[in-house]
Design a protein around this motif. Structure first.
Motif, mmCIF file in Angstrom:
data_model
loop_
_atom_site.group_PDB
_atom_site.id
_atom_site.type_symbol
_atom_site.label_atom_id
_atom_site.label_comp_id
_atom_site.label_asym_id
_atom_site.label_seq_id
_atom_site.Cartn_x
_atom_site.Cartn_y
_atom_site.Cartn_z
ATOM 1 N N PHE A 279 1.059 -1.261 0.063
ATOM 2 C CA PHE A 279 0.049 0.030 -0.142
ATOM 3 C C PHE A 279 1.159 1.134 0.031
ATOM 4 C CE2 PHE A 279 -1.788 3.324 2.388
ATOM 5 C CZ PHE A 279 -2.964 3.847 1.889
ATOM 6 N N TYR A 280 1.844 1.222 0.871
ATOM 7 C CA TYR A 280 2.737 2.538 0.850
ATOM 8 C C TYR A 280 3.621 2.570 -0.436
ATOM 9 C CZ TYR A 280 1.410 3.577 5.740
ATOM 10 O OH TYR A 280 0.847 4.063 6.758
ATOM 11 N N LEU A 281 3.764 1.631 -0.812
ATOM 12 C CA LEU A 281 4.878 1.689 -2.197
ATOM 13 C C LEU A 281 4.037 2.313 -3.202
ATOM 14 C CD1 LEU A 281 6.771 -1.602 -2.300
ATOM 15 C CD2 LEU A 281 7.852 0.823 -2.208
ATOM 16 N N LEU A 282 2.706 1.939 -3.433
ATOM 17 C CA LEU A 282 1.846 2.106 -4.307
ATOM 18 C C LEU A 282 1.396 3.556 -4.134
ATOM 19 C CD1 LEU A 282 -0.487 -0.946 -5.055
ATOM 20 C CD2 LEU A 282 1.254 -0.041 -6.564
ATOM 21 N N THR A 283 1.291 3.919 -3.011
ATOM 22 C CA THR A 283 0.442 5.365 -2.703
ATOM 23 C C THR A 283 1.913 6.380 -3.163
ATOM 24 O OG1 THR A 283 0.883 5.148 -0.550
ATOM 25 C CG2 THR A 283 -1.508 4.657 -1.419
ATOM 26 N N GLU A 284 3.056 5.894 -2.500
ATOM 27 C CA GLU A 284 3.931 6.945 -2.345
ATOM 28 C C GLU A 284 4.803 7.016 -3.632
ATOM 29 O OE1 GLU A 284 4.923 9.103 -0.240
ATOM 30 O OE2 GLU A 284 3.253 8.372 1.156
ATOM 31 N N HIS A 285 4.713 5.995 -4.616
ATOM 32 C CA HIS A 285 5.565 5.933 -5.833
ATOM 33 C C HIS A 285 4.520 5.987 -6.903
ATOM 34 C CE1 HIS A 285 9.032 5.667 -3.850
ATOM 35 N NE2 HIS A 285 8.949 4.860 -3.021
ATOM 36 N N ARG A 286 3.070 6.172 -6.809
ATOM 37 C CA ARG A 286 2.133 6.467 -7.926
ATOM 38 C C ARG A 286 2.679 7.256 -9.319
ATOM 39 N NH1 ARG A 286 -3.024 8.454 -6.087
ATOM 40 N NH2 ARG A 286 -2.702 6.732 -4.613
ATOM 41 N N ALA A 287 3.501 8.321 -8.746
ATOM 42 C CA ALA A 287 3.869 9.286 -10.022
ATOM 43 C C ALA A 287 4.838 8.577 -10.850
ATOM 44 C CB ALA A 287 4.312 10.725 -9.220
ATOM 45 N N HIS A 288 5.758 7.923 -10.088
ATOM 46 C CA HIS A 288 6.935 7.276 -10.739
ATOM 47 C C HIS A 288 6.424 5.845 -11.420
ATOM 48 C CE1 HIS A 288 9.624 9.271 -8.397
ATOM 49 N NE2 HIS A 288 9.146 8.977 -7.258
ATOM 50 N N LEU A 289 5.463 5.424 -11.065
ATOM 51 C CA LEU A 289 4.770 4.303 -11.915
ATOM 52 C C LEU A 289 3.917 4.741 -13.036
ATOM 53 C CD1 LEU A 289 3.727 2.101 -8.912
ATOM 54 C CD2 LEU A 289 5.546 1.438 -10.351
ATOM 55 N N LEU A 290 3.044 5.630 -12.856
ATOM 56 C CA LEU A 290 2.539 6.200 -14.058
ATOM 57 C C LEU A 290 3.346 6.941 -15.001
ATOM 58 C CD1 LEU A 290 -0.620 7.706 -12.135
ATOM 59 C CD2 LEU A 290 -0.624 5.491 -13.477
ATOM 60 N N GLY A 291 4.528 7.606 -14.618
ATOM 61 C CA GLY A 291 5.215 8.202 -15.595
ATOM 62 C C GLY A 291 6.165 7.024 -16.285
#
Length: 75
Positions: A28-40
């Protein structure tokens, strides 16, 4: 010289539940904190998928003949 064999006992039910809860919280924390990196990175992953699909779906273009195989020749 004697060897000591250590038997590994499987985790108990409580330990498994604790690891699962920890993994869910970490994900959960990885997805919420790094969402911008994943979508980029998503456009680049789509571009990477094109050659991979080409290789795997076309079989690497090993055989270009579309007719029936020759039964008289051994390969």
């Amino acid at each position: 010289m004697s060897e000591h064999l250590h038997e590994h006992t499987p985790m108990t039910g409580r330990a498994k539940v604790a690891w699962i809860v920890f993994a869910v919280i970490a994900a959960f924390y990885l997805l919420t904190e790094h969402r911008a990196h994943l979508l980029g990175a998503l456009p680049f992953l789509l571009l990477l998928a094109c050659p991979l699909m080409h290789l795997f779906m076309h079989g690497g273009h090993r055989d270009h003949s579309h007719g029936p195989p020759d039964k008289g020749t051994d390969k």
